[in-house]
Design a protein around this motif. Structure first.
Motif, PDB file in Angstrom:
ATOM      1  N   PHE A 195       0.834  -1.202   0.000  1.00 59.14           N
ATOM      2  CA  PHE A 195       0.000   0.000   0.000  1.00 59.14           C
ATOM      3  C   PHE A 195       0.869   1.252   0.000  1.00 59.14           C
ATOM      4  O   PHE A 195       1.984   1.248   0.529  1.00 59.14           O
ATOM      5  CB  PHE A 195      -0.899   0.038   1.242  1.00 59.14           C
ATOM      6  CG  PHE A 195      -1.819  -1.140   1.387  1.00 59.14           C
ATOM      7  CD1 PHE A 195      -2.790  -1.419   0.439  1.00 59.14           C
ATOM      8  CD2 PHE A 195      -1.713  -1.996   2.476  1.00 59.14           C
ATOM      9  CE1 PHE A 195      -3.650  -2.500   0.565  1.00 59.14           C
ATOM     10  CE2 PHE A 195      -2.558  -3.082   2.626  1.00 59.14           C
ATOM     11  CZ  PHE A 195      -3.529  -3.337   1.672  1.00 59.14           C
ATOM     12  N   ASP A 239      -5.274   2.933   2.262  1.00 61.45           N
ATOM     13  CA  ASP A 239      -5.453   2.272   0.972  1.00 61.45           C
ATOM     14  C   ASP A 239      -5.945   0.845   1.134  1.00 61.45           C
ATOM     15  O   ASP A 239      -6.448   0.240   0.173  1.00 61.45           O
ATOM     16  CB  ASP A 239      -4.141   2.260   0.187  1.00 61.45           C
ATOM     17  CG  ASP A 239      -3.689   3.646  -0.233  1.00 61.45           C
ATOM     18  OD1 ASP A 239      -4.502   4.599  -0.122  1.00 61.45           O
ATOM     19  OD2 ASP A 239      -2.536   3.787  -0.653  1.00 61.45           O
ATOM     20  N   PRO A 252      -2.243  -1.856  -5.455  1.00 58.11           N
ATOM     21  CA  PRO A 252      -3.216  -0.982  -6.121  1.00 58.11           C
ATOM     22  C   PRO A 252      -3.032  -1.059  -7.634  1.00 58.11           C
ATOM     23  O   PRO A 252      -1.927  -1.300  -8.132  1.00 58.11           O
ATOM     24  CB  PRO A 252      -2.847   0.419  -5.598  1.00 58.11           C
ATOM     25  CG  PRO A 252      -2.067   0.177  -4.348  1.00 58.11           C
ATOM     26  CD  PRO A 252      -1.336  -1.104  -4.561  1.00 58.11           C
ATOM     27  N   HIS A 265      -0.292   5.746  -5.534  1.00 59.36           N
ATOM     28  CA  HIS A 265      -0.850   4.412  -5.807  1.00 59.36           C
ATOM     29  C   HIS A 265      -0.151   3.776  -7.001  1.00 59.36           C
ATOM     30  O   HIS A 265       0.190   2.588  -6.985  1.00 59.36           O
ATOM     31  CB  HIS A 265      -2.356   4.501  -6.091  1.00 59.36           C
ATOM     32  CG  HIS A 265      -3.160   5.005  -4.948  1.00 59.36           C
ATOM     33  ND1 HIS A 265      -4.494   5.328  -5.066  1.00 59.36           N
ATOM     34  CD2 HIS A 265      -2.835   5.258  -3.651  1.00 59.36           C
ATOM     35  CE1 HIS A 265      -4.960   5.746  -3.906  1.00 59.36           C
ATOM     36  NE2 HIS A 265      -3.969   5.719  -3.027  1.00 59.36           N
ATOM     37  N   PHE A 267      -8.943   1.011  -7.373  1.00 56.56           N
ATOM     38  CA  PHE A 267      -9.298   1.834  -6.216  1.00 56.56           C
ATOM     39  C   PHE A 267     -10.111   3.031  -6.705  1.00 56.56           C
ATOM     40  O   PHE A 267     -11.320   2.992  -6.743  1.00 56.56           O
ATOM     41  CB  PHE A 267      -8.019   2.232  -5.489  1.00 56.56           C
ATOM     42  CG  PHE A 267      -8.219   2.633  -4.053  1.00 56.56           C
ATOM     43  CD1 PHE A 267      -9.411   2.409  -3.391  1.00 56.56           C
ATOM     44  CD2 PHE A 267      -7.189   3.233  -3.334  1.00 56.56           C
ATOM     45  CE1 PHE A 267      -9.598   2.772  -2.068  1.00 56.56           C
ATOM     46  CE2 PHE A 267      -7.348   3.607  -2.014  1.00 56.56           C
ATOM     47  CZ  PHE A 267      -8.559   3.373  -1.383  1.00 56.56           C
TER      48      PHE A 267
END
Length: 275
Positions: free
Chosen positions: A7, A12, A107, A116, A141
């Motif tokens: 992350f 996240d 991500p 990310h 995400f």
């Protein structure tokens, strides 16, 4: 069996709650690694770390398996792409102490937040390094909105490949939404994203994952402007200038690209379309 979640920030994880809980339920060792210190707008790394500890331990993750690498290295929120090499060296020392890593979860490569996307590159490099690329996954995400007032949340990009959908029960959906109350320091962000998470749970009710594709790292995630450009967080050209040497060394250095070479990017017309 060990699953490593990579992350950028200490919230996240809520984009992949179900996969964390499911891995714990399967008796896998779950290791969560945060790559920035998360500090911004007067919020300290210690506050953010405590919030993620509260959430992850409730999902069943062992405290010793929650690693705040970005705090240890003092990598600022928003500066991960400028610190990829420092992050990589520290990450390898952490991974060396783990046995039986079978997959990496990161991500998605989607142009939402530049941290990310940088975390995606680190996780992608790690999956390649550990030879678990086929088993590893990315999770969507948030990214540039289909509508001006509504982010595209948990919406997989077609260019990232086939979607693997894992149903989430109604009780679990409620439990995951209630976990958001622990991110007290992130109130404005959570207030913005929580309704979209709830909508995703209501209309889709699934954890969506996609395979990792090293060649995608050579492309713009989607048609520009990317969300982080729109928000004025980072210029795409700056991101590429920082990321391309790392990509060349650790992701597509061979075959097809010599170590240290500059990655050749396709034109925007060749980049992926939004869904």
């Amino acid at each position: 069996m060990t699953t490593v979640f990579i992350f950028a920030h200490q919230d996240d994880d809520f984009g992949v709650f179900h996969e964390i809980a499911d891995a714990v339920a399967r008796k896998e060792r779950v290791v969560c690694i945060y790559l920035t210190n998360g500090a911004w707008a007067g919020v300290t790394p210690q506050q953010r770390n405590a919030e993620s500890l509260a959430v992850l331990t409730r999902l069943g993750v062992n405290t010793d398996d929650i690693k705040f690498l970005g705090t240890d290295l003092d990598i600022p929120d928003g500066a991960l792409v400028e610190n990829l090499d420092r992050c990589w060296d520290k990450l390898l020392s952490e991974i060396a102490a783990l046995d039986g890593v079978t997959r990496i979860i990161v991500p998605a490569w989607e142009g939402g937040h530049h941290d990310h996307d940088a975390a995606h590159l680190v996780g992608l490099a790690l999956a390649r390094y550990l030879d678990v690329l086929e088993q590893s996954r990315q999770y969507p995400f948030y990214r540039a909105p289909a509508l001006r007032f509504w982010l595209s949340f948990a919406a997989p990009l077609e260019a990232n490949g086939k979607v693997i959908s894992r149903p989430i029960g109604w009780r679990e959906r409620l439990d995951y939404l209630l976990l958001l109350r622990h991110y007290r320091s992130q109130g404005p962000v959570i207030l913005k994203l929580a309704p979209q998470l709830a909508w995703s749970y209501l209309t889709k009710g699934a954890q969506m994952l996609q395979r990792l594709n090293p060649q995608r790292a050579l492309e713009a995630p989607m048609e520009r402007p990317l969300l982080y450009e729109t928000w004025g967080l980072c210029a795409y050209e700056h991101f590429r200038a920082c990321a391309d040497p790392f990509i060349a060394r650790h992701i597509v250095g061979s075959p097809g690209l010599e170590a240290g070479a500059q990655a050749q990017r396709p034109s925007i017309a060749e980049a992926s379309k939004t869904d």
